[in-house]
Design an enzyme around this catalytic site. Structure first.
Site, PDB file in Angstrom:
ATOM      1  N   ASN A 128      27.809  40.821  38.114  1.00 45.14           N
ATOM      2  CA  ASN A 128      28.764  40.904  39.210  1.00 45.14           C
ATOM      3  C   ASN A 128      29.042  42.382  39.481  1.00 45.14           C
ATOM      4  O   ASN A 128      28.903  43.213  38.598  1.00 45.14           O
ATOM      5  CB  ASN A 128      30.041  40.149  38.819  1.00 45.14           C
ATOM      6  CG  ASN A 128      31.189  40.338  39.792  1.00 45.14           C
ATOM      7  OD1 ASN A 128      32.297  40.698  39.399  1.00 45.14           O
ATOM      8  ND2 ASN A 128      30.946  40.105  41.060  1.00 45.14           N
ATOM      9  N   GLY A 129      29.437  42.680  40.726  1.00 38.04           N
ATOM     10  CA  GLY A 129      29.818  44.044  41.058  1.00 38.04           C
ATOM     11  C   GLY A 129      28.843  44.699  42.017  1.00 38.04           C
ATOM     12  O   GLY A 129      27.687  44.929  41.660  1.00 38.04           O
ATOM     13  N   GLY A 170      31.105  38.862  45.450  1.00 34.86           N
ATOM     14  CA  GLY A 170      32.523  38.796  45.748  1.00 34.86           C
ATOM     15  C   GLY A 170      32.827  39.031  47.204  1.00 34.86           C
ATOM     16  O   GLY A 170      32.679  38.160  48.051  1.00 34.86           O
ATOM     17  N   ARG A 171      33.253  40.252  47.527  1.00 39.26           N
ATOM     18  CA  ARG A 171      33.778  40.540  48.860  1.00 39.26           C
ATOM     19  C   ARG A 171      32.778  40.278  49.983  1.00 39.26           C
ATOM     20  O   ARG A 171      33.159  39.850  51.078  1.00 39.26           O
ATOM     21  CB  ARG A 171      34.272  41.987  48.916  1.00 39.26           C
ATOM     22  CG  ARG A 171      35.578  42.215  48.160  1.00 39.26           C
ATOM     23  CD  ARG A 171      35.835  43.693  47.945  1.00 39.26           C
ATOM     24  NE  ARG A 171      34.891  44.269  47.002  1.00 39.26           N
ATOM     25  CZ  ARG A 171      34.640  45.559  46.869  1.00 39.26           C
ATOM     26  NH1 ARG A 171      35.259  46.430  47.655  1.00 39.26           N
ATOM     27  NH2 ARG A 171      33.797  46.002  45.966  1.00 39.26           N
ATOM     28  N   CYS A 180      40.094  41.485  35.173  1.00 45.01           N
ATOM     29  CA  CYS A 180      41.006  41.956  36.202  1.00 45.01           C
ATOM     30  C   CYS A 180      41.829  43.142  35.698  1.00 45.01           C
ATOM     31  O   CYS A 180      42.448  43.061  34.637  1.00 45.01           O
ATOM     32  CB  CYS A 180      41.935  40.830  36.640  1.00 45.01           C
ATOM     33  SG  CYS A 180      43.061  41.312  37.963  1.00 45.01           S
ATOM     34  N   LYS A 236      34.388  35.985  32.008  1.00 43.30           N
ATOM     35  CA  LYS A 236      34.050  37.038  32.965  1.00 43.30           C
ATOM     36  C   LYS A 236      34.686  38.332  32.482  1.00 43.30           C
ATOM     37  O   LYS A 236      35.905  38.399  32.292  1.00 43.30           O
ATOM     38  CB  LYS A 236      34.555  36.695  34.371  1.00 43.30           C
ATOM     39  CG  LYS A 236      34.133  37.700  35.448  1.00 43.30           C
ATOM     40  CD  LYS A 236      34.522  37.214  36.844  1.00 43.30           C
ATOM     41  CE  LYS A 236      33.955  38.144  37.921  1.00 43.30           C
ATOM     42  NZ  LYS A 236      34.624  39.456  37.947  1.00 43.30           N
TER      43      LYS A 236
END
Length: 339
Positions: free
Chosen positions: A218-219, A241-242, A107, A146
């Site tokens: 991820n991403g 994610g989103r 983050c 992560k």
């Protein structure tokens, strides 16, 4: 009141669940969101929002850690950089029966940086290794990490393999890699999810360099087809994610095919499955919008989706809003489909 596992989880079960996971997202992946997502997939691994170790040590433990047994498999994501504090948080959380404990090293927000955790820890792999060793010493489930591929002016080709080497030597067996750098100065958290270029090839090379380390990517992943592509390329999992939040139906309904499971309820069945949960929440003095705010994207791309969103958005926060509002929102979808 804690909620323990309904089934005994094993490392193998959690490892398999990593084939598809929903990313931990602040202000989004709370217990209501996770319960909703679970109605669409019985297999995907779900994550809590990041909770700091100090919050668990000093804060309202039940409010931070309680969840429904129906959410399994579910992982707790922790933030922190003090090994003793993280170990204490893991020890406190053990009775809640999470299937995995994850350390946030990705983050990029200013708030996280000021606490010396999140993506800034990519600059301190030895400290991260100390943190995960301490967590593992108190955990009875897998401890994962992560991370990003690097931060600021770091060279990911050098930094990421060194970081992963530290993790392996500390006893970590699974790492989720957000395939972007994080820029700690000059970009907002939102921009950090969009501006730095994705480097999926680097993540794939890391799997070849560390064949015994389970690696998820991820991403920028927006579809099940993309997730399947990464699995076919040799990665152990894909984290979405989103897209899983804004268009959960297209991402999660039918996702269990990744495990050879035909479970694929339609969106109307998902709404029906939520009714008892919503009724219990309302009976306990909860508000409808606390749950339905996570359901707004369920009919994305279908006739009536706008009416569904509008009805819930405008009415769910009103005093006394209940299941009848959901019926009215469904009427919008059904009327549009019949037009």
């Amino acid at each position: 009141m804690t909620e323990n596992k309904s089934l005994v989880s094993t490392d193998s079960l959690v490892s398999q669940a990593h084939r598809l996971s929903v990313a931990p997202m602040m202000d989004w992946t709370d217990r209501h969101c996770r319960y909703f997502h679970r109605q669409m997939s019985r297999r995907a691994l779900l994550y809590t929002e990041m909770v700091t170790a100090l919050a668990i040590i000093h804060g309202p433990k039940s409010r931070l850690l309680d969840y429904s047994a129906a959410e399994h498999p579910v992982a707790l994501q922790l933030g922190g950089s003090v090994p003793a504090e993280l170990a204490q948080a893991v020890r406190i959380a053990r009775p809640w029966g999470y299937d995995e404990i994850n350390l946030n090293v990705g983050c990029p927000s200013d708030r996280v940086q000021s606490g010396c955790f999140g993506a800034v820890l990519m600059e301190r792999p030895a400290l991260v290794a100390d943190c995960v060793r301490a967590m593992i010493s108190e955990a009875d489930v897998p401890v994962t990490v992560k991370c990003r591929i690097g931060v600021d002016d770091q060279d990911p080709e050098t930094v990421l393999p060194d970081f992963l080497d530290h993790m392996v030597k500390a006893g970590v067996r699974h790492v989720i890699i957000h395939a972007r750098k994080a820029w700690l100065q000059g970009l907002s958290p939102k921009e950090n999810r969009e501006v730095p270029p994705l480097d999926y090839d680097l993540v794939l090379r890391m799997k070849k360099a560390f064949p015994d380390l389970a690696i998820s990517v991820n991403g920028g992943i927006t579809s099940l087809a993309q997730a399947e592509g990464f699995l076919a390329a040799g990665l152990d999992g894909a984290m979405i994610g989103r897209a899983a939040y804004h268009d959960p139906g297209s991402v999660l309904i039918g996702a269990d095919r990744l495990w050879g499971d035909p479970f694929a309820p339609d969106a109307f069945a998902v709404v029906d499955a939520m009714r008892p949960y919503i009724a219990d929440h309302l009976a306990g003095a909860g508000r409808l919008h606390q749950i339905t705010r996570h359901m707004l994207g369920l009919f994305t791309g279908r006739p009536g989706a706008r009416g569904w969103r509008r009805t819930l958005s405008e009415g769910a926060s009103r005093t006394g809003a209940g299941l009848d509002l959901i019926d009215r929102a469904l009427d919008e979808v059904q009327a549009a489909a019949a037009a």
